[in-house]
Each structure stands twice: as structure tokens, then as C-alpha cells.
Design a protein around this motif. Sequence first.
Motif, PDB file in Angstrom:
ATOM      1  N   GLY A  65       0.768  -1.235   0.000  1.00 16.38           N
ATOM      2  CA  GLY A  65       0.000   0.000   0.000  1.00 16.38           C
ATOM      3  C   GLY A  65       0.797   1.282   0.000  1.00 16.38           C
ATOM      4  N   ILE A  66       2.108   1.238   0.240  1.00 19.04           N
ATOM      5  CA  ILE A  66       2.876   2.489   0.327  1.00 19.04           C
ATOM      6  C   ILE A  66       2.931   3.201  -1.026  1.00 19.04           C
ATOM      7  CG2 ILE A  66       5.105   1.312   0.078  1.00 19.04           C
ATOM      8  CD1 ILE A  66       4.356   4.650   1.906  1.00 19.04           C
ATOM      9  N   LEU A  67       3.090   2.455  -2.099  1.00 16.15           N
ATOM     10  CA  LEU A  67       3.127   3.088  -3.419  1.00 16.15           C
ATOM     11  C   LEU A  67       1.792   3.770  -3.715  1.00 16.15           C
ATOM     12  CD1 LEU A  67       4.813   3.653  -5.888  1.00 16.15           C
ATOM     13  CD2 LEU A  67       4.019   1.492  -6.859  1.00 16.15           C
ATOM     14  N   ALA A  68       0.704   3.124  -3.365  1.00 12.06           N
ATOM     15  CA  ALA A  68      -0.616   3.718  -3.573  1.00 12.06           C
ATOM     16  C   ALA A  68      -0.788   4.984  -2.732  1.00 12.06           C
ATOM     17  CB  ALA A  68      -1.715   2.713  -3.232  1.00 12.06           C
ATOM     18  N   ARG A  69      -0.270   4.974  -1.513  1.00 10.16           N
ATOM     19  CA  ARG A  69      -0.368   6.161  -0.655  1.00 10.16           C
ATOM     20  C   ARG A  69       0.421   7.327  -1.230  1.00 10.16           C
ATOM     21  NH1 ARG A  69       1.072   4.571   5.259  1.00 10.16           N
ATOM     22  NH2 ARG A  69       0.624   6.779   5.578  1.00 10.16           N
ATOM     23  N   ILE A  70       1.604   7.046  -1.743  1.00  8.22           N
ATOM     24  CA  ILE A  70       2.421   8.106  -2.327  1.00  8.22           C
ATOM     25  C   ILE A  70       1.764   8.641  -3.598  1.00  8.22           C
ATOM     26  CG2 ILE A  70       4.622   8.549  -3.502  1.00  8.22           C
ATOM     27  CD1 ILE A  70       5.942   6.837  -1.279  1.00  8.22           C
ATOM     28  N   ALA A  71       1.330   7.747  -4.482  1.00  7.62           N
ATOM     29  CA  ALA A  71       0.655   8.185  -5.708  1.00  7.62           C
ATOM     30  C   ALA A  71      -0.615   8.960  -5.363  1.00  7.62           C
ATOM     31  CB  ALA A  71       0.336   6.984  -6.590  1.00  7.62           C
ATOM     32  N   GLY A  72      -1.338   8.517  -4.352  1.00  6.22           N
ATOM     33  CA  GLY A  72      -2.552   9.207  -3.911  1.00  6.22           C
ATOM     34  C   GLY A  72      -2.266  10.603  -3.391  1.00  6.22           C
ATOM     35  N   MET A  73      -1.148  10.765  -2.692  1.00 10.30           N
ATOM     36  CA  MET A  73      -0.759  12.085  -2.195  1.00 10.30           C
ATOM     37  C   MET A  73      -0.515  13.038  -3.368  1.00 10.30           C
ATOM     38  SD  MET A  73       1.976  14.390  -1.545  1.00 10.30           S
ATOM     39  CE  MET A  73       3.411  13.434  -1.920  1.00 10.30           C
ATOM     40  N   PHE A  74       0.154  12.560  -4.401  1.00  6.12           N
ATOM     41  CA  PHE A  74       0.384  13.383  -5.594  1.00  6.12           C
ATOM     42  C   PHE A  74      -0.945  13.734  -6.262  1.00  6.12           C
ATOM     43  CE2 PHE A  74       4.770  12.364  -5.087  1.00  6.12           C
ATOM     44  CZ  PHE A  74       5.487  13.264  -5.853  1.00  6.12           C
ATOM     45  N   THR A  75      -1.806  12.756  -6.424  1.00  4.85           N
ATOM     46  CA  THR A  75      -3.100  12.965  -7.082  1.00  4.85           C
ATOM     47  C   THR A  75      -3.966  13.941  -6.301  1.00  4.85           C
ATOM     48  OG1 THR A  75      -3.025  10.738  -7.992  1.00  4.85           O
ATOM     49  CG2 THR A  75      -5.177  11.797  -7.916  1.00  4.85           C
ATOM     50  N   ALA A  76      -4.033  13.768  -5.006  1.00  2.00           N
ATOM     51  CA  ALA A  76      -4.900  14.614  -4.164  1.00  2.00           C
ATOM     52  C   ALA A  76      -4.499  16.085  -4.229  1.00  2.00           C
ATOM     53  CB  ALA A  76      -4.853  14.126  -2.711  1.00  2.00           C
ATOM     54  N   ARG A  77      -3.233  16.353  -4.437  1.00  2.00           N
ATOM     55  CA  ARG A  77      -2.752  17.736  -4.467  1.00  2.00           C
ATOM     56  C   ARG A  77      -2.535  18.267  -5.884  1.00  2.00           C
ATOM     57  NH1 ARG A  77      -1.905  15.079  -0.229  1.00  2.00           N
ATOM     58  NH2 ARG A  77      -1.897  15.994   1.839  1.00  2.00           N
ATOM     59  N   GLY A  78      -2.859  17.436  -6.871  1.00  2.00           N
ATOM     60  CA  GLY A  78      -2.754  17.875  -8.258  1.00  2.00           C
ATOM     61  C   GLY A  78      -1.335  17.945  -8.793  1.00  2.00           C
ATOM     62  N   TYR A  79      -0.417  17.179  -8.188  1.00  6.29           N
ATOM     63  CA  TYR A  79       0.957  17.148  -8.657  1.00  6.29           C
ATOM     64  C   TYR A  79       1.094  16.036  -9.688  1.00  6.29           C
ATOM     65  CZ  TYR A  79       1.705  19.580  -4.184  1.00  6.29           C
ATOM     66  OH  TYR A  79       1.633  20.440  -3.122  1.00  6.29           O
ATOM     67  N   ASN A  80       1.897  16.269 -10.709  1.00  8.05           N
ATOM     68  CA  ASN A  80       2.079  15.272 -11.756  1.00  8.05           C
ATOM     69  C   ASN A  80       3.319  14.434 -11.482  1.00  8.05           C
ATOM     70  OD1 ASN A  80       1.474  13.977 -14.243  1.00  8.05           O
ATOM     71  ND2 ASN A  80       3.070  15.180 -15.226  1.00  8.05           N
ATOM     72  N   ILE A  81       3.220  13.141 -11.738  1.00  9.52           N
ATOM     73  CA  ILE A  81       4.376  12.242 -11.700  1.00  9.52           C
ATOM     74  C   ILE A  81       4.744  11.955 -13.144  1.00  9.52           C
ATOM     75  CG2 ILE A  81       5.210   9.943 -11.089  1.00  9.52           C
ATOM     76  CD1 ILE A  81       3.267   9.978  -8.707  1.00  9.52           C
ATOM     77  N   GLU A  82       5.953  12.352 -13.538  1.00 10.18           N
ATOM     78  CA  GLU A  82       6.416  12.117 -14.902  1.00 10.18           C
ATOM     79  C   GLU A  82       7.028  10.734 -15.057  1.00 10.18           C
ATOM     80  OE1 GLU A  82       8.971  15.376 -16.068  1.00 10.18           O
ATOM     81  OE2 GLU A  82       7.559  16.825 -15.238  1.00 10.18           O
TER      82      GLU A  82
END
Length: 171
Positions: free
Chosen positions: A22-39
Motif C-alpha cells: 500500500g505504500i506506493l498507492a499512498r504516495i501516488a494518492g498524495m500526488f493525485t490529491a494535491r494535483g501534482y504530476n508524476i512524470e
Amino acid sequence: MHIRTEVVERHTLSVTVDNEAGILARIAGMFTARGYNIESLTVADVTEDESVSRITIVTSGSAHVLEQIIAQLDRLVPVHKVLDLTAHGPHVERELALVKVAGAGEHRIEALRLADVYRARVVDATTGSFVFEVTGGSEKIDTFVGLMREVGLVEVARTGIVAITRGRDPA
């Protein structure tokens, strides 16, 4: 009236975490929730007992946004360390791509010639196609893929960026 514009820069972050579900999902979720893009995002265990993983994230933002991202990542409980490799200093970044090219005659010969120039290895070959493995910086891979488009590009699979600091000290 003075309009202030913030410079948006690409940054590579190294995040060391407990290797737990679940840690990867939590990190990706943090980016998504704040509108940050992961390249780019890569993850792999980095200890012999597989208890710790390193997540390499490439993102873009202003200095203020990067500070926020790092602070938010630091607050997640299984995160051990967040290092902005771009701000830290000299580091090495690499990416791997598998590039499938189909063609005959001159196109086939040109694909092999270009692969040689870019130090791409043939990892699979049939009478009608090749799969090349190419590693290097993202720009090198982008250029190689662009050239292969002209000689019969079929498909591309990329790993995303992995990075590590230079020198003797661990990140």
C-alpha cells in the motif's frame, strides 16, 4: 502592478520507504490529491532482506511546490528519507527501453546501424523485426525512439528513471 512568475523545474526525488503493501498507492494518492504530476516512477527493494524500497519519482514544479511535495512525503509514516537529487547535487540518472522495430531491406539495415550508434543491443530478432534494448538518459532514449519511427517503430516499453547520487556517501 508586478506579476510574479515561479519557475517550474523538473526534479528527481529519491524516497526510501518500508517495503510494505500500500505504500506506493499512498504516495501516488498524495500526488493525485494535491494535483501534482508524476512524470516517472520506479520502485525496487534495496536491502538484502527486502524490508526497504527506494522509490524514484520525477516530477515538475516551482520551488514552493517541491518544498510541499517533500514535506508531504516526509510526513508519511513508512517513509525513511526523501532526497531531492536535483537540488542535492551531482547524480546519475538512467532509463531502459525495449524498442520493437519491423522492416525489411534498407530499413532493417538502417535500424541496425542506428542501434550500433546508440549502443542498443538486439535482445530479440525475427526475419521481420528486432527488439532493441537501449539504456541511458531520457533524452538519448527519446532520440533513439524518434529515429526508429523513421525505420519501422512498432512498440516501445520504458522503465522510467532510476537515479543515485555520485560519490562515496549514500543518499
